[in-house]
Design a protein around this motif. Structure first.
Motif, PDB file in Angstrom:
ATOM      1  N   LEU A  40       4.702 -11.446   3.752  1.00 46.36           N
ATOM      2  CA  LEU A  40       3.887 -10.776   2.737  1.00 46.36           C
ATOM      3  C   LEU A  40       3.030  -9.712   3.405  1.00 46.36           C
ATOM      4  O   LEU A  40       2.230 -10.021   4.287  1.00 46.36           O
ATOM      5  CB  LEU A  40       2.990 -11.794   2.042  1.00 46.36           C
ATOM      6  CG  LEU A  40       3.129 -11.981   0.532  1.00 46.36           C
ATOM      7  CD1 LEU A  40       2.823 -10.724  -0.239  1.00 46.36           C
ATOM      8  CD2 LEU A  40       4.512 -12.505   0.188  1.00 46.36           C
ATOM      9  N   ILE A  41       3.192  -8.476   2.977  1.00 45.88           N
ATOM     10  CA  ILE A  41       2.415  -7.367   3.533  1.00 45.88           C
ATOM     11  C   ILE A  41       1.558  -6.783   2.416  1.00 45.88           C
ATOM     12  O   ILE A  41       2.065  -6.140   1.493  1.00 45.88           O
ATOM     13  CB  ILE A  41       3.325  -6.273   4.124  1.00 45.88           C
ATOM     14  CG1 ILE A  41       4.416  -6.876   5.032  1.00 45.88           C
ATOM     15  CG2 ILE A  41       2.495  -5.240   4.866  1.00 45.88           C
ATOM     16  CD1 ILE A  41       3.893  -7.619   6.240  1.00 45.88           C
ATOM     17  N   ASP A  42       0.260  -7.042   2.486  1.00 46.96           N
ATOM     18  CA  ASP A  42      -0.680  -6.584   1.464  1.00 46.96           C
ATOM     19  C   ASP A  42      -1.474  -5.389   1.997  1.00 46.96           C
ATOM     20  O   ASP A  42      -1.866  -5.362   3.158  1.00 46.96           O
ATOM     21  CB  ASP A  42      -1.632  -7.730   1.097  1.00 46.96           C
ATOM     22  CG  ASP A  42      -2.723  -7.288   0.145  1.00 46.96           C
ATOM     23  OD1 ASP A  42      -2.392  -6.991  -1.023  1.00 46.96           O
ATOM     24  OD2 ASP A  42      -3.895  -7.221   0.562  1.00 46.96           O
ATOM     25  N   GLY A  43      -1.698  -4.411   1.138  1.00 45.52           N
ATOM     26  CA  GLY A  43      -2.378  -3.187   1.569  1.00 45.52           C
ATOM     27  C   GLY A  43      -3.891  -3.258   1.523  1.00 45.52           C
ATOM     28  O   GLY A  43      -4.550  -2.216   1.509  1.00 45.52           O
ATOM     29  N   GLY A  44      -4.431  -4.474   1.475  1.00 48.88           N
ATOM     30  CA  GLY A  44      -5.887  -4.631   1.389  1.00 48.88           C
ATOM     31  C   GLY A  44      -6.347  -4.711  -0.059  1.00 48.88           C
ATOM     32  O   GLY A  44      -7.316  -4.056  -0.464  1.00 48.88           O
ATOM     33  N   SER A  45      -5.657  -5.509  -0.860  1.00 51.85           N
ATOM     34  CA  SER A  45      -5.944  -5.611  -2.295  1.00 51.85           C
ATOM     35  C   SER A  45      -7.365  -6.111  -2.557  1.00 51.85           C
ATOM     36  O   SER A  45      -7.913  -6.901  -1.789  1.00 51.85           O
ATOM     37  CB  SER A  45      -4.947  -6.561  -2.965  1.00 51.85           C
ATOM     38  OG  SER A  45      -3.636  -6.034  -2.941  1.00 51.85           O
ATOM     39  N   THR A  46      -7.934  -5.652  -3.677  1.00 51.45           N
ATOM     40  CA  THR A  46      -9.305  -6.040  -4.055  1.00 51.45           C
ATOM     41  C   THR A  46      -9.366  -6.612  -5.474  1.00 51.45           C
ATOM     42  O   THR A  46     -10.456  -6.818  -6.014  1.00 51.45           O
ATOM     43  CB  THR A  46     -10.242  -4.815  -3.976  1.00 51.45           C
ATOM     44  OG1 THR A  46      -9.723  -3.769  -4.819  1.00 51.45           O
ATOM     45  CG2 THR A  46     -10.362  -4.303  -2.546  1.00 51.45           C
ATOM     46  N   ASP A  47      -8.198  -6.863  -6.093  1.00 51.77           N
ATOM     47  CA  ASP A  47      -8.177  -7.266  -7.511  1.00 51.77           C
ATOM     48  C   ASP A  47      -7.859  -8.745  -7.723  1.00 51.77           C
ATOM     49  O   ASP A  47      -7.607  -9.170  -8.842  1.00 51.77           O
ATOM     50  CB  ASP A  47      -7.144  -6.420  -8.268  1.00 51.77           C
ATOM     51  CG  ASP A  47      -5.713  -6.732  -7.843  1.00 51.77           C
ATOM     52  OD1 ASP A  47      -5.528  -7.282  -6.729  1.00 51.77           O
ATOM     53  OD2 ASP A  47      -4.777  -6.434  -8.620  1.00 51.77           O
TER      54      ASP A  47
END
Length: 252
Positions: A40-47
């Motif tokens: 899992l590669i997340d782009g720095g989610s904030t939601d």
């Protein structure tokens, strides 16, 4: 003696997609096939996306959450971490077609360089729009995209040794370039003749449709030549118009 089953590295990239990420993850985590490495590669989610991912963190081989330079940069991060025999990109919002899809794919043939199949398209309400306009070709090679992208990246399993990094010069269509490069190096490509993926319409290539089309034209020209590409686009345009009049949609 039965040959060992290959390991598949499934890579999901996501950024602020709390609505769809769990559905995508469960389609991978619930596979009957035993040898899956899930990254899992997340782009720095904030939601809230990361909160959902953390629920399943113990079942992930790798999880990264940090800013990136776009979707293909994130996909490259996943590719660099993958250790499986094959790689598959299943971005947030998309799904493996059924719980036994991976098992069925690898049952069709042993040790192919590339496996591919059909994709079913879905809208935001997760209602089926049917098969993509570009059906998968019976026999696929690197020249098969000259009349359009006939296989989506969610529907192609590529041997990791053939998988080059995505070319970050392309912001919207680097997956086309990536698949063509892999196909040029492949010696055995297998059509599974099954649906292998569900695709959520409306991704970045749709939101930036004109820019995406320009990139595709550049990529096709690079591989197929300018004049043949211009001629091929006459056929592409004709087929698109014909399909639209028959179905009232394009189903790209």
């Amino acid at each position: 003696m039965t040959a060992a089953k290959p390991t598949l590295s499934v890579i999901t990239v996501v950024y602020n997609n709390v609505k769809d990420i769990e559905r995508t993850m469960l389609s991978v985590l619930n596979q009957t096939y035993p040898n899956i490495e899930y990254l899992l590669i997340d782009g720095g989610s904030t939601d809230g996306t990361k909160d959902i991912i953390y629920k399943y963190k113990s079942r992930l081989a790798q999880f990264i959450s940090e800013p990136d330079k776009g979707i293909y940069d994130a996909m490259n991060k996943g590719l660099a971490l993958a250790t499986g025999n094959y790689v598959l990109f299943m971005n947030s919002g998309d799904e493996l077609y059924a719980s036994d899809t991976v098992a069925e794919v690898f049952d069709t043939a042993s040790s192919a360089d590339i496996y591919y199949g059909e994709t079913e398209m879905y809208n935001e309400k997760w209602e089926s729009l049917g098969q993509r306009r570009h059906c998968s070709p019976e026999n696929f090679n690197w020249k098969s995209f000259r009349y359009g992208m006939s296989i989506s990246h969610q529907a192609i399993y590529v041997k990791r040794s053939l998988a080059a990094p995505f070319d970050l010069r392309y912001k919207y269509s680097a997956d086309i370039d990536w698949i063509i490069k892999a196909a040029k190096k492949a010696s055995s490509i297998v059509n599974t003749h099954i649906y292998v993926a569900k695709y959520l319409v409306g991704g970045m290539s749709k939101k930036k449709h004109l820019a995406s089309l320009k990139e595709r034209f550049r990529i096709f020209t690079k591989y197929y030549g300018l004049v043949p590409n211009l001629i091929n686009h006459i056929f592409i345009s004709f087929n698109l118009v014909q399909y639209y009049f028959r179905h009232g949609k394009t189903n790209d």
